[in-house]
Design a protein around this motif. Structure first.
Motif, PDB file in Angstrom:
ATOM      1  N   ASP A  38       0.832  -1.207   0.000  1.00  0.00           N
ATOM      2  CA  ASP A  38       0.000   0.000   0.000  1.00  0.00           C
ATOM      3  C   ASP A  38       0.864   1.252   0.000  1.00  0.00           C
ATOM      4  O   ASP A  38       0.476   2.287  -0.512  1.00  0.00           O
ATOM      5  N   LYS A  39       2.029   1.138   0.651  1.00  0.00           N
ATOM      6  CA  LYS A  39       2.966   2.266   0.635  1.00  0.00           C
ATOM      7  C   LYS A  39       4.335   1.793   1.086  1.00  0.00           C
ATOM      8  O   LYS A  39       4.480   0.706   1.657  1.00  0.00           O
ATOM      9  N   VAL A  40       5.328   2.631   0.808  1.00  0.00           N
ATOM     10  CA  VAL A  40       6.679   2.370   1.303  1.00  0.00           C
ATOM     11  C   VAL A  40       7.106   3.570   2.141  1.00  0.00           C
ATOM     12  O   VAL A  40       7.022   4.718   1.693  1.00  0.00           O
ATOM     13  N   ILE A  41       7.528   3.283   3.358  1.00  0.00           N
ATOM     14  CA  ILE A  41       7.972   4.350   4.259  1.00  0.00           C
ATOM     15  C   ILE A  41       9.497   4.334   4.321  1.00  0.00           C
ATOM     16  O   ILE A  41      10.102   3.318   4.681  1.00  0.00           O
ATOM     17  N   PHE A  42      10.108   5.430   3.934  1.00  0.00           N
ATOM     18  CA  PHE A  42      11.564   5.561   4.029  1.00  0.00           C
ATOM     19  C   PHE A  42      11.906   6.020   5.441  1.00  0.00           C
ATOM     20  O   PHE A  42      11.293   6.967   5.943  1.00  0.00           O
ATOM     21  N   GLN A  64      15.817  15.681   4.869  1.00  0.00           N
ATOM     22  CA  GLN A  64      15.299  16.597   3.845  1.00  0.00           C
ATOM     23  C   GLN A  64      15.577  16.088   2.430  1.00  0.00           C
ATOM     24  O   GLN A  64      14.736  16.197   1.545  1.00  0.00           O
ATOM     25  N   MET A  65      16.749  15.509   2.227  1.00  0.00           N
ATOM     26  CA  MET A  65      17.052  14.953   0.894  1.00  0.00           C
ATOM     27  C   MET A  65      16.101  13.798   0.574  1.00  0.00           C
ATOM     28  O   MET A  65      15.661  13.640  -0.570  1.00  0.00           O
ATOM     29  N   THR A  66      15.779  13.006   1.600  1.00  0.00           N
ATOM     30  CA  THR A  66      14.878  11.864   1.386  1.00  0.00           C
ATOM     31  C   THR A  66      13.469  12.363   1.040  1.00  0.00           C
ATOM     32  O   THR A  66      12.804  11.804   0.159  1.00  0.00           O
ATOM     33  N   VAL A  67      13.041  13.437   1.700  1.00  0.00           N
ATOM     34  CA  VAL A  67      11.726  14.016   1.385  1.00  0.00           C
ATOM     35  C   VAL A  67      11.722  14.531  -0.058  1.00  0.00           C
ATOM     36  O   VAL A  67      10.809  14.243  -0.837  1.00  0.00           O
ATOM     37  N   LEU A  68      12.770  15.264  -0.426  1.00  0.00           N
ATOM     38  CA  LEU A  68      12.841  15.811  -1.790  1.00  0.00           C
ATOM     39  C   LEU A  68      12.775  14.688  -2.836  1.00  0.00           C
ATOM     40  O   LEU A  68      12.131  14.819  -3.868  1.00  0.00           O
ATOM     41  N   ALA A  69      13.449  13.593  -2.551  1.00  0.00           N
ATOM     42  CA  ALA A  69      13.545  12.500  -3.523  1.00  0.00           C
ATOM     43  C   ALA A  69      12.246  11.721  -3.672  1.00  0.00           C
ATOM     44  O   ALA A  69      12.016  11.082  -4.696  1.00  0.00           O
ATOM     45  N   THR A  70      11.408  11.759  -2.643  1.00  0.00           N
ATOM     46  CA  THR A  70      10.239  10.865  -2.651  1.00  0.00           C
ATOM     47  C   THR A  70       8.903  11.570  -2.893  1.00  0.00           C
ATOM     48  O   THR A  70       7.895  10.896  -3.096  1.00  0.00           O
ATOM     49  N   VAL A  78       8.054   9.472   4.223  1.00  0.00           N
ATOM     50  CA  VAL A  78       9.314   9.503   4.980  1.00  0.00           C
ATOM     51  C   VAL A  78       8.988   9.615   6.461  1.00  0.00           C
ATOM     52  O   VAL A  78       8.127  10.404   6.840  1.00  0.00           O
ATOM     53  N   SER A  79       9.638   8.811   7.252  1.00  0.00           N
ATOM     54  CA  SER A  79       9.393   8.821   8.700  1.00  0.00           C
ATOM     55  C   SER A  79      10.577   9.439   9.443  1.00  0.00           C
ATOM     56  O   SER A  79      11.737   9.179   9.108  1.00  0.00           O
ATOM     57  N   ARG A  80      10.263  10.202  10.481  1.00  0.00           N
ATOM     58  CA  ARG A  80      11.316  10.793  11.321  1.00  0.00           C
ATOM     59  C   ARG A  80      11.606   9.919  12.535  1.00  0.00           C
ATOM     60  O   ARG A  80      12.349  10.317  13.422  1.00  0.00           O
ATOM     61  N   SER A  81      11.005   8.723  12.587  1.00  0.00           N
ATOM     62  CA  SER A  81      11.059   7.950  13.833  1.00  0.00           C
ATOM     63  C   SER A  81      12.484   7.668  14.307  1.00  0.00           C
ATOM     64  O   SER A  81      12.759   7.745  15.492  1.00  0.00           O
ATOM     65  N   GLU A  82      13.382   7.340  13.389  1.00  0.00           N
ATOM     66  CA  GLU A  82      14.749   7.033  13.847  1.00  0.00           C
ATOM     67  C   GLU A  82      15.549   8.287  14.146  1.00  0.00           C
ATOM     68  O   GLU A  82      16.322   8.318  15.097  1.00  0.00           O
ATOM     69  N   ILE A  83      15.357   9.316  13.329  1.00  0.00           N
ATOM     70  CA  ILE A  83      16.197  10.501  13.557  1.00  0.00           C
ATOM     71  C   ILE A  83      15.783  11.259  14.807  1.00  0.00           C
ATOM     72  O   ILE A  83      16.573  11.968  15.394  1.00  0.00           O
TER      73      ILE A  83
END
Ligand code: ATP
Ligand code: MG
Length: 217
Positions: A38-42, A64-70, A78-83
């Motif tokens: 259904d989706k892929v979460i980076f 931010q680069m991951t957000v721009l790319a996706t 994109v998830s902020r859970s790890e950062i």
């Protein structure tokens, strides 16, 4: 999130993304398509336990680069859970956090490069990890499929069938090579989305500083 809106199949693509490139994006899309996700979460990593020696670029920049790319793919998030988490990021903690968020019915698929899956045997709580999610391992250039097959007997019996292999177009792209190229004034165009290339340029990421220190952002 209530149970009505909970998706049934969710892909999780973990990585340092320093920077994110087309190898990551093609792999995530191939996994989404082949496994009808259904989706892929980076999930950009916080402080990766396996990269203790190498100074990773500031998490906010990688995020931010991951957000721009996706953003152009409606199935990507994109998830902020790890950062946003303190301390080293372990995949098992991330997966368990997603399990809690999505509940027991959702099928979680952790997407990795096949080289990374070999490291699974060294990860913390591998049995638990294999209970909580399935794995989709994309082959990348130079990777021998039989190496993974050989490692499977070491995995818990009930977990072995939960590792799936997919083939993605041979993308010999790596973040290490991109960082090297920037540092050595080589082109990086067409290896990663243009918006990420512009971000790297405008922030001066991966360039040696005048004092000779490699700038980590
Ligand atoms: P580095 O060179 O710094 O290790 P990387 O290019 O391997 O970076 P990571 O952020 O470490 O990127 O990788 C995140 C995930 O994406 C890992 O599971 C890795 O195996 C996978 N991956 C990286 N590059 C590719 C590629 N070209 N094709 C398929 N999978 C890839
Ligand atoms: Mg890597």
């Amino acid at each position: 999130m209530n149970s009505v809106t909970r998706p049934g199949r969710v892909g999780i693509m973990g990585g340092t993304f320093d920077p994110i490139h087309y190898g990551h994006l093609v792999t995530a899309e191939a996994a989404r398509w082949e496994f009808a996700l259904d989706k892929v979460i980076f999930v950009p990593s916080g402080r990766p336990p396996h990269k203790k020696d190498y100074q990773v670029t500031r998490a906010e920049y990688r995020y931010q680069m991951t957000v721009l790319a996706t953003t152009s793919n409606p199935y990507f998030e994109v998830s902020r859970s790890e950062i946003d988490r303190e301390g080293y990021s372990y995949t098992v903690d991330t997966i368990c956090a997603f399990r809690r968020a999505y509940g027991p019915q959702t099928q979680l698929y952790f997407i990795t490069g096949a080289d990374a899956i070999l490291e699974i045997l060294t990860w913390k709580d591998v049995d638990r990890l294999l209970r909580e999610c399935q794995f989709i391992a994309a082959t990348r250039p130079g990777f021998q499929l039989n190496r993974l097959e050989e490692s499977r007997p070491q995995l818990p019996v009930e977990g072995r069938h939960r590792i799936h292999l997919i083939e993605v177009p041979a993308l010999a792209i790596s973040s290490t090579d991109i960082r090297w190229r920037v540092k050595n004034n080589q082109p990086i165009k067409y290896l990663l989305p243009e918006a990420v290339e512009e971000y790297i340029c405008s922030r001066g990421l991966y360039r040696p500083r005048p004092d000779g220190v490699y700038d980590k952002g």
